[in-house]
Design a protein around this motif. Structure first.
Motif, PDB file in Angstrom:
ATOM      1  N   VAL A 145       1.309 105.411  47.937  1.00  0.00           N
ATOM      2  CA  VAL A 145       2.327 105.811  46.971  1.00  0.00           C
ATOM      3  C   VAL A 145       2.267 104.901  45.744  1.00  0.00           C
ATOM      4  N   SER A 146       2.054 103.604  45.964  1.00  0.00           N
ATOM      5  CA  SER A 146       1.925 102.665  44.838  1.00  0.00           C
ATOM      6  C   SER A 146       0.712 103.002  43.980  1.00  0.00           C
ATOM      7  N   ALA A 147      -0.400 103.305  44.614  1.00  0.00           N
ATOM      8  CA  ALA A 147      -1.612 103.656  43.879  1.00  0.00           C
ATOM      9  C   ALA A 147      -1.423 104.969  43.118  1.00  0.00           C
ATOM     10  N   LEU A 148      -0.711 105.904  43.712  1.00  0.00           N
ATOM     11  CA  LEU A 148      -0.431 107.168  43.036  1.00  0.00           C
ATOM     12  C   LEU A 148       0.466 106.949  41.815  1.00  0.00           C
ATOM     13  N   ALA A 149       1.460 106.091  41.941  1.00  0.00           N
ATOM     14  CA  ALA A 149       2.326 105.766  40.800  1.00  0.00           C
ATOM     15  C   ALA A 149       1.515 105.095  39.694  1.00  0.00           C
ATOM     16  N   ALA A 150       0.587 104.219  40.061  1.00  0.00           N
ATOM     17  CA  ALA A 150      -0.262 103.561  39.065  1.00  0.00           C
ATOM     18  C   ALA A 150      -1.142 104.579  38.353  1.00  0.00           C
ATOM     19  N   LEU A 151      -1.668 105.541  39.099  1.00  0.00           N
ATOM     20  CA  LEU A 151      -2.492 106.588  38.497  1.00  0.00           C
ATOM     21  C   LEU A 151      -1.681 107.431  37.517  1.00  0.00           C
ATOM     22  N   VAL A 152      -0.477 107.799  37.902  1.00  0.00           N
ATOM     23  CA  VAL A 152       0.395 108.578  37.010  1.00  0.00           C
ATOM     24  C   VAL A 152       0.689 107.773  35.751  1.00  0.00           C
ATOM     25  N   HIS A 153       0.938 106.491  35.902  1.00  0.00           N
ATOM     26  CA  HIS A 153       1.199 105.641  34.744  1.00  0.00           C
ATOM     27  C   HIS A 153      -0.009 105.599  33.814  1.00  0.00           C
ATOM     28  N   ALA A 154      -1.190 105.411  34.379  1.00  0.00           N
ATOM     29  CA  ALA A 154      -2.405 105.336  33.559  1.00  0.00           C
ATOM     30  C   ALA A 154      -2.672 106.646  32.838  1.00  0.00           C
ATOM     31  N   VAL A 155      -2.470 107.756  33.522  1.00  0.00           N
ATOM     32  CA  VAL A 155      -2.712 109.067  32.906  1.00  0.00           C
ATOM     33  C   VAL A 155      -1.717 109.325  31.777  1.00  0.00           C
ATOM     34  N   SER A 156      -0.483 108.882  31.934  1.00  0.00           N
ATOM     35  CA  SER A 156       0.547 109.181  30.940  1.00  0.00           C
ATOM     36  C   SER A 156       0.593 108.173  29.792  1.00  0.00           C
ATOM     37  N   THR A 157      -0.283 107.183  29.799  1.00  0.00           N
ATOM     38  CA  THR A 157      -0.302 106.163  28.755  1.00  0.00           C
ATOM     39  C   THR A 157      -1.336 106.526  27.687  1.00  0.00           C
ATOM     40  N   ARG A 158      -1.001 106.244  26.443  1.00  0.00           N
ATOM     41  CA  ARG A 158      -1.929 106.505  25.334  1.00  0.00           C
ATOM     42  C   ARG A 158      -3.188 105.653  25.491  1.00  0.00           C
ATOM     43  N   ALA A 159      -4.309 106.177  25.082  1.00  0.00           N
ATOM     44  CA  ALA A 159      -5.597 105.479  25.234  1.00  0.00           C
ATOM     45  C   ALA A 159      -5.673 104.221  24.385  1.00  0.00           C
ATOM     46  N   ASP A 160      -5.062 104.249  23.210  1.00  0.00           N
ATOM     47  CA  ASP A 160      -5.163 103.075  22.340  1.00  0.00           C
ATOM     48  C   ASP A 160      -4.376 101.871  22.862  1.00  0.00           C
ATOM     49  N   ALA A 161      -3.436 102.096  23.767  1.00  0.00           N
ATOM     50  CA  ALA A 161      -2.667 100.986  24.332  1.00  0.00           C
ATOM     51  C   ALA A 161      -3.545 100.091  25.205  1.00  0.00           C
ATOM     52  N   PHE A 162      -4.528 100.666  25.856  1.00  0.00           N
ATOM     53  CA  PHE A 162      -5.413  99.873  26.709  1.00  0.00           C
ATOM     54  C   PHE A 162      -6.288  98.944  25.875  1.00  0.00           C
ATOM     55  N   THR A 163      -6.819  99.449  24.783  1.00  0.00           N
ATOM     56  CA  THR A 163      -7.645  98.597  23.932  1.00  0.00           C
ATOM     57  C   THR A 163      -6.799  97.583  23.178  1.00  0.00           C
ATOM     58  N   ALA A 164      -5.536  97.902  22.915  1.00  0.00           N
ATOM     59  CA  ALA A 164      -4.655  96.968  22.212  1.00  0.00           C
ATOM     60  C   ALA A 164      -4.360  95.716  23.032  1.00  0.00           C
ATOM     61  N   VAL A 165      -4.406  95.832  24.348  1.00  0.00           N
ATOM     62  CA  VAL A 165      -4.133  94.675  25.213  1.00  0.00           C
ATOM     63  C   VAL A 165      -5.421  94.084  25.783  1.00  0.00           C
ATOM     64  N   ASP A 166      -6.555  94.417  25.186  1.00  0.00           N
ATOM     65  CA  ASP A 166      -7.872  93.918  25.616  1.00  0.00           C
ATOM     66  C   ASP A 166      -8.184  94.237  27.068  1.00  0.00           C
ATOM     67  N   ALA A 167      -7.794  95.420  27.510  1.00  0.00           N
ATOM     68  CA  ALA A 167      -8.119  95.888  28.858  1.00  0.00           C
ATOM     69  C   ALA A 167      -9.283  96.876  28.758  1.00  0.00           C
ATOM     70  N   GLN A 168      -9.798  97.279  29.888  1.00  0.00           N
ATOM     71  CA  GLN A 168     -10.815  98.318  29.905  1.00  0.00           C
ATOM     72  C   GLN A 168     -10.215  99.609  29.344  1.00  0.00           C
ATOM     73  N   SER A 169     -11.039 100.603  29.135  1.00  0.00           N
ATOM     74  CA  SER A 169     -10.568 101.860  28.535  1.00  0.00           C
ATOM     75  C   SER A 169      -9.686 102.642  29.502  1.00  0.00           C
ATOM     76  N   LYS A 170      -8.955 103.583  28.933  1.00  0.00           N
ATOM     77  CA  LYS A 170      -8.109 104.451  29.749  1.00  0.00           C
ATOM     78  C   LYS A 170      -8.954 105.224  30.750  1.00  0.00           C
ATOM     79  N   THR A 171     -10.107 105.717  30.320  1.00  0.00           N
ATOM     80  CA  THR A 171     -10.996 106.465  31.209  1.00  0.00           C
ATOM     81  C   THR A 171     -11.410 105.617  32.400  1.00  0.00           C
ATOM     82  N   PHE A 172     -11.742 104.357  32.163  1.00  0.00           N
ATOM     83  CA  PHE A 172     -12.120 103.449  33.242  1.00  0.00           C
ATOM     84  C   PHE A 172     -10.992 103.309  34.254  1.00  0.00           C
ATOM     85  N   TRP A 173      -9.776 103.043  33.768  1.00  0.00           N
ATOM     86  CA  TRP A 173      -8.657 102.822  34.687  1.00  0.00           C
ATOM     87  C   TRP A 173      -8.263 104.085  35.435  1.00  0.00           C
TER      88      TRP A 173
END
Length: 108
Positions: free
Chosen positions: A24-52
């Motif tokens: 359930v935790s992993a599913l919530a994390a997936l929903v969060h990643a899918v619903s987040t804008r792609a540019d937010a990942f690069t703004a925090v120096d994380a891997q790309s949205k597609t990667f996550w």
């Protein structure tokens, strides 16, 4: 029913409960990643949205296969849990700070 049977059943139910909680935790994390804008990942120096999204989708598969299949896949289960927990405790927190969101946090 012997004491050994009770202990074995309790252990199996405990592992099942932990697996469902992790799933359930992993599913919530997936929903969060899918619903987040792609540019937010690069703004925090994380891997790309597609990667996550791909990593969390794979983690969900590994975790739920463990829940369905049993203890034979413990190493793959742990890989899935670690990947989703890294997202939840590191990437999600930084992304939420940038976007000013409060997923999983107390209000007030």
């Amino acid at each position: 029913m012997t004491v050994q049977d009770v202990v074995l059943n309790a252990r199996l139910y405990l592992v099942l409960a932990l697996g469902v909680i992790a799933g359930v935790s992993a599913l919530a994390a997936l929903v969060h990643a899918v619903s987040t804008r792609a540019d937010a990942f690069t703004a925090v120096d994380a891997q790309s949205k597609t990667f996550w999204v791909a990593l969390l989708a794979g983690s969900n598969v590994l975790i739920w296969l463990f829940v369905i299949g049993g203890l034979g896949m413990m190493v793959l289960f742990l890989v899935g849990v670690v990947a989703s927990m890294v997202y939840i405790v590191d990437v999600r927190v930084r992304v939420d700070e940038i976007l000013n969101r409060n997923w999983f946090r107390k209000l007030g």
